[in-house]
Design an enzyme around this catalytic site. Structure first.
Site, PDB file in Angstrom:
ATOM      1  N   ASP A   4     -14.818   6.400   1.762  1.00  0.00           N
ATOM      2  CA  ASP A   4     -14.895   5.267   2.685  1.00  0.00           C
ATOM      3  C   ASP A   4     -14.166   4.061   2.095  1.00  0.00           C
ATOM      4  O   ASP A   4     -13.707   4.071   0.957  1.00  0.00           O
ATOM      5  CB  ASP A   4     -16.350   4.922   2.991  1.00  0.00           C
ATOM      6  CG  ASP A   4     -16.555   4.471   4.426  1.00  0.00           C
ATOM      7  OD1 ASP A   4     -15.667   3.774   4.952  1.00  0.00           O
ATOM      8  OD2 ASP A   4     -17.595   4.800   5.013  1.00  0.00           O
ATOM      9  N   ASP A   5     -14.072   2.984   2.891  1.00  0.00           N
ATOM     10  CA  ASP A   5     -13.296   1.815   2.484  1.00  0.00           C
ATOM     11  C   ASP A   5     -13.942   1.043   1.345  1.00  0.00           C
ATOM     12  O   ASP A   5     -13.249   0.386   0.560  1.00  0.00           O
ATOM     13  CB  ASP A   5     -13.108   0.882   3.687  1.00  0.00           C
ATOM     14  CG  ASP A   5     -12.310   1.558   4.780  1.00  0.00           C
ATOM     15  OD1 ASP A   5     -11.120   1.824   4.556  1.00  0.00           O
ATOM     16  OD2 ASP A   5     -12.879   1.832   5.850  1.00  0.00           O
ATOM     17  N   ASP A  43      -8.887  -3.794  -4.382  1.00  0.00           N
ATOM     18  CA  ASP A  43      -7.578  -3.354  -3.908  1.00  0.00           C
ATOM     19  C   ASP A  43      -6.503  -4.219  -4.545  1.00  0.00           C
ATOM     20  O   ASP A  43      -6.661  -5.438  -4.627  1.00  0.00           O
ATOM     21  CB  ASP A  43      -7.486  -3.454  -2.382  1.00  0.00           C
ATOM     22  CG  ASP A  43      -6.579  -2.380  -1.795  1.00  0.00           C
ATOM     23  OD1 ASP A  43      -5.452  -2.223  -2.318  1.00  0.00           O
ATOM     24  OD2 ASP A  43      -6.988  -1.722  -0.822  1.00  0.00           O
ATOM     25  N   HIS A  58      -9.382 -11.067 -13.823  1.00  0.00           N
ATOM     26  CA  HIS A  58      -8.954 -10.421 -15.062  1.00  0.00           C
ATOM     27  C   HIS A  58      -7.456 -10.187 -14.966  1.00  0.00           C
ATOM     28  O   HIS A  58      -6.922  -9.889 -13.891  1.00  0.00           O
ATOM     29  CB  HIS A  58      -9.678  -9.086 -15.259  1.00  0.00           C
ATOM     30  CG  HIS A  58      -9.338  -8.414 -16.552  1.00  0.00           C
ATOM     31  ND1 HIS A  58      -9.723  -8.910 -17.779  1.00  0.00           N
ATOM     32  CD2 HIS A  58      -8.617  -7.287 -16.811  1.00  0.00           C
ATOM     33  CE1 HIS A  58      -9.274  -8.109 -18.731  1.00  0.00           C
ATOM     34  NE2 HIS A  58      -8.591  -7.128 -18.173  1.00  0.00           N
ATOM     35  N   SER A  59      -6.764 -10.326 -16.091  1.00  0.00           N
ATOM     36  CA  SER A  59      -5.312 -10.149 -16.098  1.00  0.00           C
ATOM     37  C   SER A  59      -4.882  -9.355 -17.322  1.00  0.00           C
ATOM     38  O   SER A  59      -5.546  -9.384 -18.360  1.00  0.00           O
ATOM     39  CB  SER A  59      -4.610 -11.512 -16.097  1.00  0.00           C
ATOM     40  OG  SER A  59      -4.931 -12.233 -17.276  1.00  0.00           O
ATOM     41  N   CYS A  97       0.808  -1.222   0.000  1.00  0.00           N
ATOM     42  CA  CYS A  97       0.000   0.000   0.000  1.00  0.00           C
ATOM     43  C   CYS A  97       0.837   1.266   0.000  1.00  0.00           C
ATOM     44  O   CYS A  97       0.308   2.364  -0.183  1.00  0.00           O
ATOM     45  CB  CYS A  97      -0.944  -0.008   1.194  1.00  0.00           C
ATOM     46  SG  CYS A  97      -2.260  -1.243   1.049  1.00  0.00           S
TER      47      CYS A  97
END
Length: 332
Positions: free
Chosen positions: A51-52, A69, A141-142, A19
């Site tokens: 918010d998260d 994330d 997804h890549s 992060c």
């Protein structure tokens, strides 16, 4: 590709790690300025207060939580990185007081630089953590990208009346932190020296499941998780959104073993310094408080704990909310 997997230093393939590679908070807020204010009767939590996760009402007793994330390698071991990234992504659901129900993988991979066998280990680490959370991985997804990147989009559920949100803090309540801080410093030392810090890995791969359930049972209404903007940054965002102030006692904030030494030896992530620069105008700091002590409180965390307004049994209380100086954090 005939590179021995054990010899590959994943953190060397990324400019940042975990992060700490987030866009700095001030720059991010500038980028999304003006994109708030969307209205829909069923959106319970949207873009307005950062918010998260998002929360959308489906029925009177069911809300769906949606979040995503991902980040570049925070450790050199592929399986461990995948596990940390998954725990970090699922943490946003827990921070809202929800239960994860499914997740999908998000992958960027430099296929000409790194073997796909290594990606398999990353995905296996993520799948094992998702399995532990009871949230099956159902797709993904890549893309082919210059840096290895991994994370998840996660979906959870909660009762609309039991959501924990970052704009619901009230004055006069204790503030609880459910994990020790300092992984940014230790991860930066790991990247530069190869030293492995088991205490940091343990905290980053620990789900916030139990803490979230206990916070909801304690009827907490406001919470966030401590990730890339550091303890001070995430606490400031919650106080600003709730229009109350906070006072924290730095001696009550737990640190992971090895943090003091990493700080002393100068392994400070750039993201931690940027966090402190961003939040500094909103701090009241006691006389004699050192810059190093502030750096630890602003340290960019990966898969950190929950910061809960309210007392959560079994976890340390590090301060309290106050009516004075709304949107300000006092450190003593």
């Amino acid at each position: 590709m005939n590179i021995p997997l054990s010899s590959i230093q994943l953190t060397g393939y990324a400019h940042g790690g975990g992060c700490a590679c987030k866009i700095p908070p001030g720059e991010l807020e500038e980028a999304v300025r003006g994109l708030t204010g969307q209205t829909h009767e069923n959106v319970l939590v949207g873009l307005d207060d950062g918010d998260d996760a998002a929360a959308v009402r489906i029925t009177d007793d069911l809300a769906v939580i949606s979040t995503a994330d991902f980040f570049t390698p925070v450790v050199n071991d592929a399986y461990t990185w995948g596990a940390i990234a998954a725990a970090n992504a699922l943490s946003d659901v827990y921070a809202m007081g929800g239960t994860p129900v499914t997740a999908i993988n998000l992958v960027g991979w430099p296929r000409s630089e790194l073997p796909l066998e290594l990606l398999t280990e990353v995905l296996r680490g993520g799948m094992d953590i998702a399995e532990r959370a009871g949230a099956p991985v159902t797709g993904g997804h890549s893309i082919d990208s210059p840096e290895p990147t991994y994370g998840m989009a996660a979906t959870g559920i909660a009762h609309p009346d039991k959501l924990m949100r970052n704009d619901a803090a009230e004055a006069g309540l204790p503030i609880t932190l459910t994990k020790p801080i300092g992984v940014g410093l230790l991860n930066n030392r790991h990247k530069q020296t190869g030293e492995v810090f088991e205490a940091a890995i343990t905290t980053m791969t620990t789900l916030n499941k139990d803490a979230a359930e206990e916070a909801v049972a304690a009827r907490a209404k406001a919470a966030t998780d401590v990730t890339g903007f550091g303890l001070l940054g995430h606490l400031y965002k919650m106080m600003r959104a709730s229009r109350v102030g906070a006072v924290i006692d730095h001696t009550k904030v737990p640190h992971i073993d090895g943090v003091t030494e990493a700080l002393r030896d100068g392994y400070i992530p750039g993201g931690s310094r940027r966090n402190l620069d961003w939040v500094r105008p909103h701090l009241n700091v006691a006389d004699g408080f050192s810059e190093d002590e502030l750096i630890v409180l602003a340290d960019a965390q990966t898969s950190g704990g929950l910061l809960v307004v309210g007392e959560v049994p079994g976890y340390p209380v590090i301060g309290e909310t106050v009516a004075e100086h709304p949107g300000t954090v006092t450190v003593r």
